[in-house]
Design a protein around this motif. Structure first.
Motif, PDB file in Angstrom:
ATOM      1  N   SER A  47     -12.408  14.898   7.799  1.00  0.00           N
ATOM      2  CA  SER A  47     -11.175  15.685   7.865  1.00  0.00           C
ATOM      3  C   SER A  47     -10.308  15.434   6.633  1.00  0.00           C
ATOM      4  O   SER A  47     -10.610  14.573   5.799  1.00  0.00           O
ATOM      5  CB  SER A  47     -10.391  15.331   9.134  1.00  0.00           C
ATOM      6  N   GLU A  48      -9.210  16.184   6.534  1.00  0.00           N
ATOM      7  CA  GLU A  48      -8.278  15.982   5.428  1.00  0.00           C
ATOM      8  C   GLU A  48      -7.650  14.597   5.526  1.00  0.00           C
ATOM      9  O   GLU A  48      -7.412  14.071   6.607  1.00  0.00           O
ATOM     10  CB  GLU A  48      -7.171  17.045   5.484  1.00  0.00           C
ATOM     11  N   PHE A  49      -7.378  13.994   4.357  1.00  0.00           N
ATOM     12  CA  PHE A  49      -6.753  12.676   4.326  1.00  0.00           C
ATOM     13  C   PHE A  49      -5.237  12.808   4.477  1.00  0.00           C
ATOM     14  O   PHE A  49      -4.628  13.724   3.905  1.00  0.00           O
ATOM     15  CB  PHE A  49      -7.067  11.959   3.018  1.00  0.00           C
ATOM     16  N   LYS A  50      -4.647  11.902   5.251  1.00  0.00           N
ATOM     17  CA  LYS A  50      -3.209  11.898   5.474  1.00  0.00           C
ATOM     18  C   LYS A  50      -2.474  11.278   4.272  1.00  0.00           C
ATOM     19  O   LYS A  50      -3.072  10.657   3.407  1.00  0.00           O
ATOM     20  CB  LYS A  50      -2.878  11.110   6.742  1.00  0.00           C
ATOM     21  N   ALA A  51      -1.159  11.429   4.304  1.00  0.00           N
ATOM     22  CA  ALA A  51      -0.346  10.973   3.170  1.00  0.00           C
ATOM     23  C   ALA A  51      -0.078   9.477   3.185  1.00  0.00           C
ATOM     24  O   ALA A  51       0.496   8.940   2.232  1.00  0.00           O
ATOM     25  CB  ALA A  51       0.984  11.719   3.167  1.00  0.00           C
ATOM     26  N   GLY A  52      -0.519   8.764   4.243  1.00  0.00           N
ATOM     27  CA  GLY A  52      -0.246   7.330   4.333  1.00  0.00           C
ATOM     28  C   GLY A  52      -0.805   6.552   3.158  1.00  0.00           C
ATOM     29  O   GLY A  52      -0.186   5.596   2.682  1.00  0.00           O
ATOM     30  N   VAL A  53      -1.994   6.967   2.659  1.00  0.00           N
ATOM     31  CA  VAL A  53      -2.604   6.259   1.541  1.00  0.00           C
ATOM     32  C   VAL A  53      -1.724   6.341   0.302  1.00  0.00           C
ATOM     33  O   VAL A  53      -1.608   5.386  -0.474  1.00  0.00           O
ATOM     34  CB  VAL A  53      -4.031   6.812   1.266  1.00  0.00           C
ATOM     35  N   THR A  54      -1.054   7.497   0.103  1.00  0.00           N
ATOM     36  CA  THR A  54      -0.160   7.660  -1.046  1.00  0.00           C
ATOM     37  C   THR A  54       1.033   6.722  -0.932  1.00  0.00           C
ATOM     38  O   THR A  54       1.435   6.080  -1.915  1.00  0.00           O
ATOM     39  CB  THR A  54       0.323   9.111  -1.140  1.00  0.00           C
ATOM     40  N   ARG A  55       1.584   6.613   0.278  1.00  0.00           N
ATOM     41  CA  ARG A  55       2.736   5.734   0.471  1.00  0.00           C
ATOM     42  C   ARG A  55       2.356   4.279   0.208  1.00  0.00           C
ATOM     43  O   ARG A  55       3.126   3.532  -0.414  1.00  0.00           O
ATOM     44  CB  ARG A  55       3.263   5.890   1.904  1.00  0.00           C
ATOM     45  N   ILE A  56       1.187   3.873   0.646  1.00  0.00           N
ATOM     46  CA  ILE A  56       0.739   2.491   0.434  1.00  0.00           C
ATOM     47  C   ILE A  56       0.661   2.188  -1.062  1.00  0.00           C
ATOM     48  O   ILE A  56       1.154   1.157  -1.538  1.00  0.00           O
ATOM     49  CB  ILE A  56      -0.634   2.256   1.095  1.00  0.00           C
ATOM     50  N   LEU A  57       0.053   3.099  -1.827  1.00  0.00           N
ATOM     51  CA  LEU A  57      -0.169   2.843  -3.253  1.00  0.00           C
ATOM     52  C   LEU A  57       1.122   2.938  -4.056  1.00  0.00           C
ATOM     53  O   LEU A  57       1.253   2.299  -5.099  1.00  0.00           O
ATOM     54  CB  LEU A  57      -1.219   3.818  -3.792  1.00  0.00           C
ATOM     55  N   GLU A  58       2.057   3.720  -3.597  1.00  0.00           N
ATOM     56  CA  GLU A  58       3.352   3.772  -4.269  1.00  0.00           C
ATOM     57  C   GLU A  58       4.089   2.443  -4.110  1.00  0.00           C
ATOM     58  O   GLU A  58       4.766   1.976  -5.026  1.00  0.00           O
ATOM     59  CB  GLU A  58       4.199   4.914  -3.704  1.00  0.00           C
ATOM     60  N   CYS A  59       3.943   1.836  -2.943  1.00  0.00           N
ATOM     61  CA  CYS A  59       4.633   0.575  -2.660  1.00  0.00           C
ATOM     62  C   CYS A  59       3.904  -0.607  -3.310  1.00  0.00           C
ATOM     63  O   CYS A  59       4.536  -1.501  -3.896  1.00  0.00           O
ATOM     64  CB  CYS A  59       4.737   0.369  -1.151  1.00  0.00           C
ATOM     65  N   THR A  60       2.564  -0.609  -3.210  1.00  0.00           N
ATOM     66  CA  THR A  60       1.753  -1.706  -3.754  1.00  0.00           C
ATOM     67  C   THR A  60       0.558  -1.116  -4.493  1.00  0.00           C
ATOM     68  O   THR A  60      -0.496  -0.899  -3.902  1.00  0.00           O
ATOM     69  CB  THR A  60       1.256  -2.635  -2.631  1.00  0.00           C
ATOM     70  N   PRO A  61       0.714  -0.819  -5.785  1.00  0.00           N
ATOM     71  CA  PRO A  61      -0.382  -0.212  -6.552  1.00  0.00           C
ATOM     72  C   PRO A  61      -1.514  -1.209  -6.808  1.00  0.00           C
ATOM     73  O   PRO A  61      -1.399  -2.094  -7.654  1.00  0.00           O
ATOM     74  CB  PRO A  61       0.298   0.223  -7.854  1.00  0.00           C
ATOM     75  N   VAL A  62      -2.586  -1.067  -6.058  1.00  0.00           N
ATOM     76  CA  VAL A  62      -3.752  -1.960  -6.179  1.00  0.00           C
ATOM     77  C   VAL A  62      -4.996  -1.105  -6.383  1.00  0.00           C
ATOM     78  O   VAL A  62      -4.982   0.103  -6.124  1.00  0.00           O
ATOM     79  CB  VAL A  62      -3.917  -2.829  -4.911  1.00  0.00           C
ATOM     80  N   PRO A  63      -6.104  -1.684  -6.857  1.00  0.00           N
ATOM     81  CA  PRO A  63      -7.344  -0.910  -6.982  1.00  0.00           C
ATOM     82  C   PRO A  63      -7.778  -0.353  -5.632  1.00  0.00           C
ATOM     83  O   PRO A  63      -7.599  -0.999  -4.594  1.00  0.00           O
ATOM     84  CB  PRO A  63      -8.352  -1.942  -7.508  1.00  0.00           C
ATOM     85  N   VAL A  64      -8.345   0.847  -5.667  1.00  0.00           N
ATOM     86  CA  VAL A  64      -8.801   1.510  -4.446  1.00  0.00           C
ATOM     87  C   VAL A  64     -10.320   1.658  -4.509  1.00  0.00           C
ATOM     88  O   VAL A  64     -10.869   2.126  -5.508  1.00  0.00           O
ATOM     89  CB  VAL A  64      -8.145   2.899  -4.288  1.00  0.00           C
TER      90      VAL A  64
END
Length: 624
Positions: free
Chosen positions: A548-565
């Motif tokens: 399914s489509e990915f939710k926006a939660g992943v964007t919020r996580i990376l904005e707060c703590t930019p780590v390798p994905v």
């Protein structure tokens, strides 16, 4: 990606010389100790009860572990381990020369002095023996290396026990024993010279020569580690408590319950030692080349089961038969059941002890590792002494038979390990994950080496079944903090695993804003602490097998703590029992072949929802 087996370590200079050196040391310990015991029983002119002298031998060999293990732990951290091993091996040559003189002149006092000195040699060698492995082996070799060491140790103990009997049966046993023990010591020193450099962990450590205060401080250090390490130390010592009882009773058990002679004792020791070796060797395969403490409850269960079976099958040999040699005993079907039980005890003992040693080594700080292992040796010696006292009380005062003693020990094993697993639920949690990955599913891994050995990273995976987190957690070496829909998190039975693993429950913002905000705070904390966090960005289980489509939660996580994905994908779970496939069945997809694939890491600024979904879809391919 295929990996070489643990036996490939035997072709590497960083392991082979050490392996041969430690195996020769264990061999010489038992050649000398057993030869001395047999000489006391059958050869020497001694006044008084020979049994007392035999018990004195056991005391003299174990006493140095109480006295000198703490000092050995300090030596193992202050000095280079390769040089320390060579010095200890030179000492072994001198000790064996004294022992050889004792045999040559039938001088019991010299032999006893040499026995005490050999106990000291083993006490000094122990902390170096186990602390050098994490220093010279890669993390994915640690379980296999420990398995080889345990295999070598127990086979050397067996060879020493048998060899002593052979040497004492010769007409010129004094000359044979003297030449052999000195030769083995010299060979051990020569092989130790090939051990590569292993520098000191704490060269500026100040030595405390007060063996009593330092022993107490060392013991406290070992038991004040993290719960997983400290309880592993206790579990390790409990294994030696159980093992000492079984090994001590084997001669009497062979005589009184199998009606066998001394060759039957050798047969039982051989079967037990081979079992330990097999269990130790299988640990690497069953653990997937990582420190898998889920094998410890499995090993504990087997120790209890086969201990109960040994009690059950004892006493079934025909009565009033003459003493049999080992071939005669094998002529009775009842004896085969007993030997099978003893083999099972050995195999599951290997499953139990190897992961515990590997965990102690891998989770103890380098500057404390040798002293923690020294603490383990002190506790091992204490537990073995207590086991002797318990045996005397139960067999002498309580008038139990040997099989009834085995029954009591098996029931005690349930109680002790239930305590350990309650205090450290990680053992039980990892066992349930391991069991799932070795029963309903066959999990293959591809590309997991891209996951960093340390430091923070965000793992992103498609969501197919209720057990996705368990399968991923069982495949990846490092602990992972999973972000999971709170209703799945609260499922019975599985909730125990999720809580123990530090899983983060999450809900939709409109569904429960408190849980939603709390989840993102915990995610940020874990990532800032350098941990791995895994999310399923679809936010729900797939209902049709597609992503399914990915939710926006992943964007919020990376904005707060930019780590390798790191994008990941699960293949082969759709249609299994824990998926939402309407046509699923319990048996239709039993033991499903599942593949977990990891792709190349993405920088935080590149990992948009769209790009991540494309990468995960590409990794998943057409296999649902």
């Amino acid at each position: 990606m295929s990996h070489p087996s643990q036996f490939s370590l035997l072709r590497k200079r960083r392991f082979l010389p050490f392996f041969v050196t430690q195996s020769l040391g264990a061999l010489n310990d038992n050649l000398f100790k057993q030869s001395l015991i047999l000489a006391i029983l059958y050869k020497l002119s001694i006044d008084g009860d020979r049994g007392i002298w035999v018990n004195l031998c056991a005391l003299l060999f174990i006493l140095p572990f109480f006295l000198f293990s703490a000092l050995a732990g300090q030596f193992g951290e202050k000095y280079a381990k390769d040089r320390l091993i060579r010095l200890i091996k030179l000492g072994e040559i001198a000790i064996m020369l004294v022992g050889a003189m004792g045999f040559a002149f039938d001088h019991l006092a010299l032999m006893l002095v040499a026995l005490f000195a050999m106990g000291t040699h083993s006490a000094l060698f122990g902390p170096v023996k186990y602390s050098i492995l994490p220093q010279t082996l890669h993390e994915d070799e640690l379980v296999g290396g420990n398995g080889l060491v345990e295999m070598g140790t127990f086979l050397s103990i067996l060879a020493g026990t048998i060899g002593a009997g052979v040497m004492l049966s010769t007409s010129h046993y004094t000359t044979v024993v003297s030449v052999v023990i000195v030769s083995v010591a010299v060979l051990g020193y020569l092989t130790s010279r090939a051990i590569p450099r292993a520098p000191a962990d704490t060269p500026d450590l100040r030595l405390n020569w007060n063996i009593f205060s330092e022993s107490w401080a060392t013991l406290r250090m070992g038991l004040n580690q993290t719960p997983a390490v400290s309880r592993s130390v206790v579990g390790n010592s409990w294994f030696w408590f159980v093992g000492a009882i079984y090994l001590t009773q084997i001669p009497a058990y062979a005589k009184d319950w199998l009606y066998g002679d001394e060759t039957v004792v050798t047969l039982i020791l051989t079967v037990f030692s081979v079992g330990i070796a097999l269990g130790s060797m299988l640990c690497e395969k069953l653990s997937g080349r990582k420190v898998e403490i889920g094998l410890v409850p499995f090993g504990s269960f087997g120790l209890t089961l086969f201990g109960l079976l040994l009690w059950w099958h004892s006493g079934q040999m025909p009565q009033n038969i003459q003493a049999n040699d080992w071939l005669g005993v094998l002529g009775f079907s009842q004896a085969w059941w007993v030997l099978l039980d003893i083999l099972g005890l050995g195999i599951f003992g290997g499953f139990y002890i190897v992961p515990l040693y590997a965990l102690i080594q891998s989770r103890t700080a380098e500057h404390e590792r040798a002293r923690v292992i020294a603490a383990n040796n002190i506790l091992n010696a204490l537990f073995m002494v207590v086991s002797a006292i318990v045996t005397i009380v139960l067999l002498g005062m309580a008038k139990l038979t040997i099989p009834e003693l085995f029954l009591v020990v098996s029931l005690m094993n349930i109680a002790v390990n239930a305590y350990i697993f309650k205090i450290v639920p990680e053992f039980s949690m990892r066992f349930m994950i391991w069991l799932l990955g070795h029963s309903m599913y066959r999990v293959e891994h591809k590309g997991l080496e891209v996951i960093p050995e340390e430091g923070a990273a965000l793992l992103v995976c498609n969501h197919v079944s209720f057990v996705d987190a368990l399968l991923i957690g069982g495949a990846v070496r490092r602990p992972i903090r999973f972000v999971m829909y709170y209703k799945i998190y609260n499922l019975p039975v599985l909730n125990f695993i999720f809580r123990t693993a530090g899983t983060i429950p999450i809900a939709g913002r409109a569904e429960d804003e408190v849980i939603y905000e709390q989840a993102f705070r915990r995610i940020a904390e874990y990532l800032n602490d350098g941990e791995l966090v895994c999310i399923f960005p679809e936010g729900k289980l797939t209902t049709d097998g597609q992503i399914s489509e990915f939710k926006a939660g992943v964007t919020r996580i990376l904005e707060c703590t930019p780590v390798p994905v790191i994008p990941m994908a699960l293949q082969g779970l759709w249609g299994s029992f824990f998926s939402r496939d309407p046509d699923k069945g319990i048996f239709r997809r039993l033991w499903s072949r599942v593949t977990l694939i990891a792709g190349t890491a993405m920088a935080a600024n590149e990992a948009t929802q769209k790009k991540l979904r494309e990468r995960v879809t590409e990794l998943r391919g057409d296999v649902l």
